[in-house]
Structure formats: structure tokens, C-alpha cells
Design a protein around this motif. Structure first.
Motif, PDB file in Angstrom:
ATOM      1  N   LEU A 172       0.912  -0.968   0.212  1.00  0.00           N
ATOM      2  CA  LEU A 172      -0.074  -0.402  -0.196  1.00  0.00           C
ATOM      3  C   LEU A 172       0.620   1.327  -0.247  1.00  0.00           C
ATOM      4  O   LEU A 172       1.820   1.389   0.186  1.00  0.00           O
ATOM      5  N   GLY A 173       0.278   2.464  -0.717  1.00  0.00           N
ATOM      6  CA  GLY A 173       1.819   3.552  -0.508  1.00  0.00           C
ATOM      7  C   GLY A 173       0.786   4.909  -0.971  1.00  0.00           C
ATOM      8  O   GLY A 173      -0.605   4.444  -1.444  1.00  0.00           O
ATOM      9  N   ALA A 174       0.931   5.963  -0.906  1.00  0.00           N
ATOM     10  CA  ALA A 174       0.588   6.838  -1.134  1.00  0.00           C
ATOM     11  C   ALA A 174       1.234   7.791  -1.552  1.00  0.00           C
ATOM     12  O   ALA A 174       2.754   7.604  -1.285  1.00  0.00           O
ATOM     13  N   GLY A 175       1.344   8.924  -2.699  1.00  0.00           N
ATOM     14  CA  GLY A 175       1.450   9.642  -2.777  1.00  0.00           C
ATOM     15  C   GLY A 175       1.873  11.262  -3.431  1.00  0.00           C
ATOM     16  O   GLY A 175       0.221  11.512  -3.973  1.00  0.00           O
ATOM     17  N   ILE A 176       2.406  11.890  -4.151  1.00  0.00           N
ATOM     18  CA  ILE A 176       2.198  13.127  -5.421  1.00  0.00           C
ATOM     19  C   ILE A 176       2.601  13.227  -6.732  1.00  0.00           C
ATOM     20  O   ILE A 176       4.207  12.870  -6.628  1.00  0.00           O
ATOM     21  N   ASP A 177       1.761  13.740  -7.269  1.00  0.00           N
ATOM     22  CA  ASP A 177       2.704  13.518  -8.587  1.00  0.00           C
ATOM     23  C   ASP A 177       2.509  15.645  -9.312  1.00  0.00           C
ATOM     24  O   ASP A 177       1.473  15.769  -9.452  1.00  0.00           O
ATOM     25  N   TYR A 178       3.427  15.503 -10.128  1.00  0.00           N
ATOM     26  CA  TYR A 178       3.171  17.019 -11.010  1.00  0.00           C
ATOM     27  C   TYR A 178       4.020  16.837 -12.156  1.00  0.00           C
ATOM     28  O   TYR A 178       5.277  17.025 -12.207  1.00  0.00           O
ATOM     29  N   ASP A 179       2.623  17.165 -12.906  1.00  0.00           N
ATOM     30  CA  ASP A 179       3.570  16.647 -14.483  1.00  0.00           C
ATOM     31  C   ASP A 179       3.146  18.004 -15.073  1.00  0.00           C
ATOM     32  O   ASP A 179       2.290  18.776 -14.468  1.00  0.00           O
ATOM     33  N   ILE A 180       4.412  18.664 -16.018  1.00  0.00           N
ATOM     34  CA  ILE A 180       3.991  19.783 -16.988  1.00  0.00           C
ATOM     35  C   ILE A 180       3.595  18.985 -18.440  1.00  0.00           C
ATOM     36  O   ILE A 180       4.690  17.954 -18.569  1.00  0.00           O
ATOM     37  N   SER A 181       3.452  20.275 -19.256  1.00  0.00           N
ATOM     38  CA  SER A 181       2.603  19.054 -20.747  1.00  0.00           C
ATOM     39  C   SER A 181       2.713  21.404 -21.333  1.00  0.00           C
ATOM     40  O   SER A 181       2.407  22.454 -20.889  1.00  0.00           O
ATOM     41  N   ASP A 182       2.841  21.253 -22.745  1.00  0.00           N
ATOM     42  CA  ASP A 182       2.371  22.250 -22.993  1.00  0.00           C
ATOM     43  C   ASP A 182       1.771  21.550 -24.769  1.00  0.00           C
ATOM     44  O   ASP A 182       1.733  21.682 -26.218  1.00  0.00           O
ATOM     45  N   ILE A 183       0.435  20.857 -23.939  1.00  0.00           N
ATOM     46  CA  ILE A 183      -0.461  20.262 -25.098  1.00  0.00           C
ATOM     47  C   ILE A 183      -1.056  21.246 -25.429  1.00  0.00           C
ATOM     48  O   ILE A 183      -2.364  21.471 -24.798  1.00  0.00           O
ATOM     49  N   ASP A 184      -1.205  21.479 -27.114  1.00  0.00           N
ATOM     50  CA  ASP A 184      -2.436  22.531 -27.475  1.00  0.00           C
ATOM     51  C   ASP A 184      -3.678  21.295 -27.297  1.00  0.00           C
ATOM     52  O   ASP A 184      -3.423  20.316 -28.155  1.00  0.00           O
TER      53      ASP A 184
END
Length: 196
Positions: free
Chosen positions: A90-102
Motif C-alpha cells: 500500500l502506498g501514497a504519493g504526489i505527482d506533478y507533471d508539466i506539458s504544453d499540449i495544444d
């Protein structure tokens, strides 16, 4: 002469009787061999914190007041903590993704942040898991809104400290920032995690 006859008779009788005293010509049965019990190789201990990088592809679409779509690269950072309960992790976490999708020439997906929970099944050095939680997306024109995501992934330990894997996630943001536009995004990413 009598002694010689007696000696020859004794030797002859001994030779005739020898097979009777020697026992059976079949070999004696062997003692049963008991094989040692197999020793299970120790599994990986997934307990602990990790940080990682991801790089992948996102397909974004809208419906409702506007029907648009776009796709492109997405990638970022993740932090989390897992707890190994044996075969279950079992686990917990945070993600942060960047993009430049038109998105259809009308807007641009700039980032996606996730607060995630995951539950997985340990398979040797691998972990097959399901994940889900809250997501926040940022679009250049529509602003920010919170929705949810769900998906599956696989992580494989290369060493005790480094793992690689992949994850496919579906995101939904209904009535994005009160605009009347529903936004959906599907991401597929390769990941590398470093455990500490």
C-alpha cells in the motif's frame, strides 16, 4: 587318504552351501532419499520513501460547451511512500507533471498534479498495482480545476534502490472551472524511481 577325502568333502560342501548363506542375488532396497525443502528466495521490501521522474504521452479531449482535442508529451516528478504487508503493498504519493499540449487551438494543458493512493500485488521483484485519487489540471485559458483519476501500473526493482515502470491513467474534470466544458485526459508514462 582319509584326511584328504575329508578335506575335499568339507570344501565341496562349503562351496555348495555358500550361495545359500550369501542371501538373495537382488540388491538390498536403498534407504529413501528425502529432498530438502525448497528455500523461498526473499522478496523485495517495498517499505520506504521514493522519489522519481516520469516521461510520457497525454491525449486530452473536451466535451459539453466545446468539443476539442489534442495530444503531446507530458512529464514530471513524483514523491511517495510505500508500506509492504507481505504480498500486498500500500502506498501514497504526489505527482506533478508539466506539458504544453495544444487543445484544439483554443487552450493549452500546462500541468497536472495528483494526490494518489495505490495498492499493489508483489510478484518477485515486480509490483502490479491500481492507483487513484484527486487530480488538479491547469489550462492556459480556463484556469485550474480539480477532478479525479484512476489507473494501473507496474514497477520493477532493478536494484534495492532503483526501479523502473510504467503507468496508464485516466483523468476527468467535469464542468472545468465552471465553464460548462468537461475535460478528459489519458496519460501513459514511463517512470524511474529512486528509493531512500
Amino acid at each position: 587318504m582319509t584326511f584328504k577325502r575329508l578335506s575335499l568333502a568339507t570344501v565341496g560342501a562349503a562351496l555348495i552351501a555358500a550361495p545359500a548363506f550369501a542371501g538373495s542375488v537382488a540388491p538390498a532396497p536403498a534407504d529413501p532419499v528425502i529432498a530438502p525443502a525448497p528455500v523461498a528466495s526473499p522478496g523485495i521490501d517495498w517499505t520506504g520513501a521514493y522519489g522519481g521522474l516520469s516521461l510520457g504521452y497525454a491525449d486530452v479531449s473536451t466535451s459539453g460547451a466545446a468539443s476539442l482535442s489534442g495530444d503531446g508529451m507530458i512529464g514530471g516528478l513524483s514523491l511517495g511512500y510505500d508500506y509492504d504487508l507481505g504480498n500486498i503493498v500500500l502506498g501514497a504519493g504526489i505527482d506533478y507533471d508539466i506539458s504544453d499540449i495544444d487543445v484544439g487551438g483554443a487552450d493549452t494543458l500546462e500541468s497536472v498534479a495528483r494526490l494518489k493512493l495505490r495498492a499493489g500485488y508483489e510478484m518477485g521483484r515486480g509490483l502490479l498495482y491500481a492507483t487513484g485519487g484527486a487530480a488538479q489540471a491547469s489550462l492556459a485559458n480556463l484556469g485550474e480545476d480539480t477532478g479525479y483519476f484512476a489507473g494501473i501500473g507496474y514497477e520493477h526493482m532493478l536494484t534495492d534502490k532503483v526501479s523502473i515502470g510504467g503507468e496508464v491513467l485516466y483523468h476527468a474534470f467535469d464542468d472545468f472551472n465552471g465553464s460548462g466544458i468537461d475535460v478528459e485526459a489519458t496519460t501513459a508514462a514511463a517512470k524511474v524511481n529512486f528509493r531512500f
